[in-house]
Design a protein around this motif. Structure first.
Motif, PDB file in Angstrom:
ATOM      1  N   UNK A 270       8.435 -11.565  -6.474  1.00  0.00           N
ATOM      2  CA  UNK A 270       9.477 -10.566  -5.624  1.00  0.00           C
ATOM      3  C   UNK A 270      10.884 -11.387  -5.352  1.00  0.00           C
ATOM      4  N   UNK A 271      12.357 -10.414  -6.002  1.00  0.00           N
ATOM      5  CA  UNK A 271      11.761  -9.404  -6.441  1.00  0.00           C
ATOM      6  C   UNK A 271      11.660  -9.083  -8.146  1.00  0.00           C
ATOM      7  N   UNK A 272      11.067  -7.760  -8.101  1.00  0.00           N
ATOM      8  CA  UNK A 272      10.128  -7.631  -9.664  1.00  0.00           C
ATOM      9  C   UNK A 272      11.292  -6.961 -10.438  1.00  0.00           C
ATOM     10  N   UNK A 273      11.005  -7.772 -11.724  1.00  0.00           N
ATOM     11  CA  UNK A 273      11.516  -6.414 -13.014  1.00  0.00           C
ATOM     12  C   UNK A 273      10.879  -5.248 -12.958  1.00  0.00           C
ATOM     13  N   UNK A 280      15.956  -6.475 -11.372  1.00  0.00           N
ATOM     14  CA  UNK A 280      14.842  -6.819 -10.405  1.00  0.00           C
ATOM     15  C   UNK A 280      14.825  -5.521  -8.688  1.00  0.00           C
ATOM     16  N   UNK A 281      13.699  -5.082  -8.897  1.00  0.00           N
ATOM     17  CA  UNK A 281      13.174  -4.454  -8.049  1.00  0.00           C
ATOM     18  C   UNK A 281      13.049  -5.174  -6.477  1.00  0.00           C
ATOM     19  N   UNK A 326      14.179   2.703  -3.648  1.00  0.00           N
ATOM     20  CA  UNK A 326      12.799   2.096  -3.213  1.00  0.00           C
ATOM     21  C   UNK A 326      13.475   1.136  -4.461  1.00  0.00           C
ATOM     22  N   UNK A 327      14.080   1.577  -5.677  1.00  0.00           N
ATOM     23  CA  UNK A 327      14.161   0.880  -6.726  1.00  0.00           C
ATOM     24  C   UNK A 327      15.353   0.027  -7.064  1.00  0.00           C
ATOM     25  N   UNK A 336      17.605  -8.195  -3.227  1.00  0.00           N
ATOM     26  CA  UNK A 336      17.106  -9.586  -1.868  1.00  0.00           C
ATOM     27  C   UNK A 336      15.945  -9.351  -2.350  1.00  0.00           C
ATOM     28  N   UNK A 337      15.015  -9.918  -2.085  1.00  0.00           N
ATOM     29  CA  UNK A 337      13.551 -10.403  -1.985  1.00  0.00           C
ATOM     30  C   UNK A 337      12.543  -8.683  -1.521  1.00  0.00           C
ATOM     31  N   UNK A 338      12.942  -8.238  -0.222  1.00  0.00           N
ATOM     32  CA  UNK A 338      13.005  -7.294   0.434  1.00  0.00           C
ATOM     33  C   UNK A 338      14.045  -6.257   0.946  1.00  0.00           C
ATOM     34  N   UNK A 339      13.312  -4.989   0.670  1.00  0.00           N
ATOM     35  CA  UNK A 339      14.590  -3.964   1.540  1.00  0.00           C
ATOM     36  C   UNK A 339      13.667  -3.561   2.457  1.00  0.00           C
TER      37      UNK A 339
END
Length: 359
Positions: A270-273, A280-281, A326-327, A336-339
């Protein structure tokens, strides 16, 4: 003379012949007439509420009088006072043994009591409802599970988990190692604690199901370790845990699980491609309306993230004004890593206001 002889032999015969239905001097008739007279007398006593005439039962050979059980006293089946509280008891009769046998028979008629931790059988029609809640896609490998608002508690979650393992076996076939994909697993608006959530997630893991979107909001979840373990695998895109009972430590555990998710092949997860590999999501993690003390939450994040020594931005607080989804993150060029949407909105009995983290 013949009639007189018959009267001597059977006094009720003469009475029956004359139709009087009574013997000489008002005594009850004998023979069949006596039985008929007794039945009429019983019927009459029931109508007027009198006690029925007492009928002496024949004493068995060698028997003695004993007091009846308290349950056999009181009123008889006609609602009348039970006068005779005694019964004949034959030699060798064990009344205590008989009572024990009656108690065992009564206990056998009662439904079995479920032992704590034991998984009970589903109710009639419940399995059909569970099966209809799984919607398969045409590829035969992915599906959605919709168990929203079915009043499921931890015990029923155990039943569902046991059923789901058996349900998935026919779909495995020879490609069991390839696993399955759950686009969405929705158990929100139920009565699940961390025990019930663990049972559901374990059932999915044992069936080799990878989860993309997990919805457990509006439950009674108080611990986050099971969900944090699933986040650490890097498979999740969205986690909805609002309206539960999570505290600051549990909330921080979830965020740090995403920050530390790592594999040798892909590095940090995370963040994930996205599927095209262009953007990156961040992980979309909803924790509002829990019991999170936000200043304590921020301190836990800073301490844990400092140990990871990552260069990425940890959290983006979503308040609905920046256009984050979310995307994608619209608030920062470096995702960022987390929303964390609406984290500042917690239950009234928790203190603290969420602030933008410095890490």
């Amino acid at each position: 003379a013949a009639a007189a002889a018959a009267a001597v032999v059977c006094p009720g015969a003469a009475a029956a012949a004359t139709g009087s239905g009574r013997g000489a001097g008002g005594a009850p008739p004998g023979g069949d007439a006596a039985d008929e007279w007794m039945r009429k007398r019983l019927d009459m006593s029931r109508r007027v509420g009198e006690d029925p005439p007492k009928i002496e039962e024949e004493r068995p050979r060698g028997a003695t009088w004993v007091q009846k059980d308290k349950q056999e006293q009181g009123r008889n089946k006609h609602g009348q006072n039970q006068q005779d509280s005694k019964m004949w008891q034959r030699p060798g009769h064990d009344r205590k043994k008989e009572e024990d046998e009656e108690e065992e028979e009564a206990a056998a008629e009662q439904p079995p009591t479920r032992v704590q931790g034991e998984v009970a059988a589903p109710k009639p029609g419940q399995q059909r409802a569970w099966e209809s809640a799984i919607r398969w896609r045409e590829d035969g490998r992915s599906f959605k599970i919709g168990m929203l608002g079915v009043s499921m508690d931890d015990a029923e979650a155990g039943m569902w988990a046991s059923w789901f393992g058996d349900y998935m076996k026919p779909y495995a076939g020879d490609d069991w190692g390839q696993g399955f994909l759950a686009q969405e697993v929705d158990f929100s608006k139920n009565y699940l604690t961390s025990i019930g959530v663990r049972r559901v997630l374990n059932a999915l893991w044992q069936a080799h199901v990878e989860v993309r979107v997990l919805k457990m909001h509006h439950n009674k979840l108080e611990l986050s370790n099971e969900v944090a373990g699933l986040i650490a695998t890097g498979c999740l895109r969205e986690v909805h845990l609002s309206h539960n009972l999570l505290d600051a430590n549990s909330g921080a555990e979830l965020v740090l699980a995403a920050a530390s998710a790592w594999t040798e092949d892909f590095g940090y997860l995370y963040p994930r491609a996205d599927e095209e590999g262009t953007d990156a999501e961040p992980l979309w993690l909803r924790l509002e309306m829990n019991c999170i003390d936000c200043p304590i939450f921020e301190r836990r994040l800073k301490a844990g993230f400092a140990r990871l020594k990552r260069q990425s931005k940890l959290v983006c607080h979503v308040d609905g004004t920046k256009g984050c989804s979310p995307h994608a993150c619209a608030a920062s060029s470096s995702p960022p890593i987390v929303h964390l949407p609406y984290l500042h909105t917690q239950r009234k009995d928790t203190a603290g206001i969420a602030v933008e983290p410095t890490v």
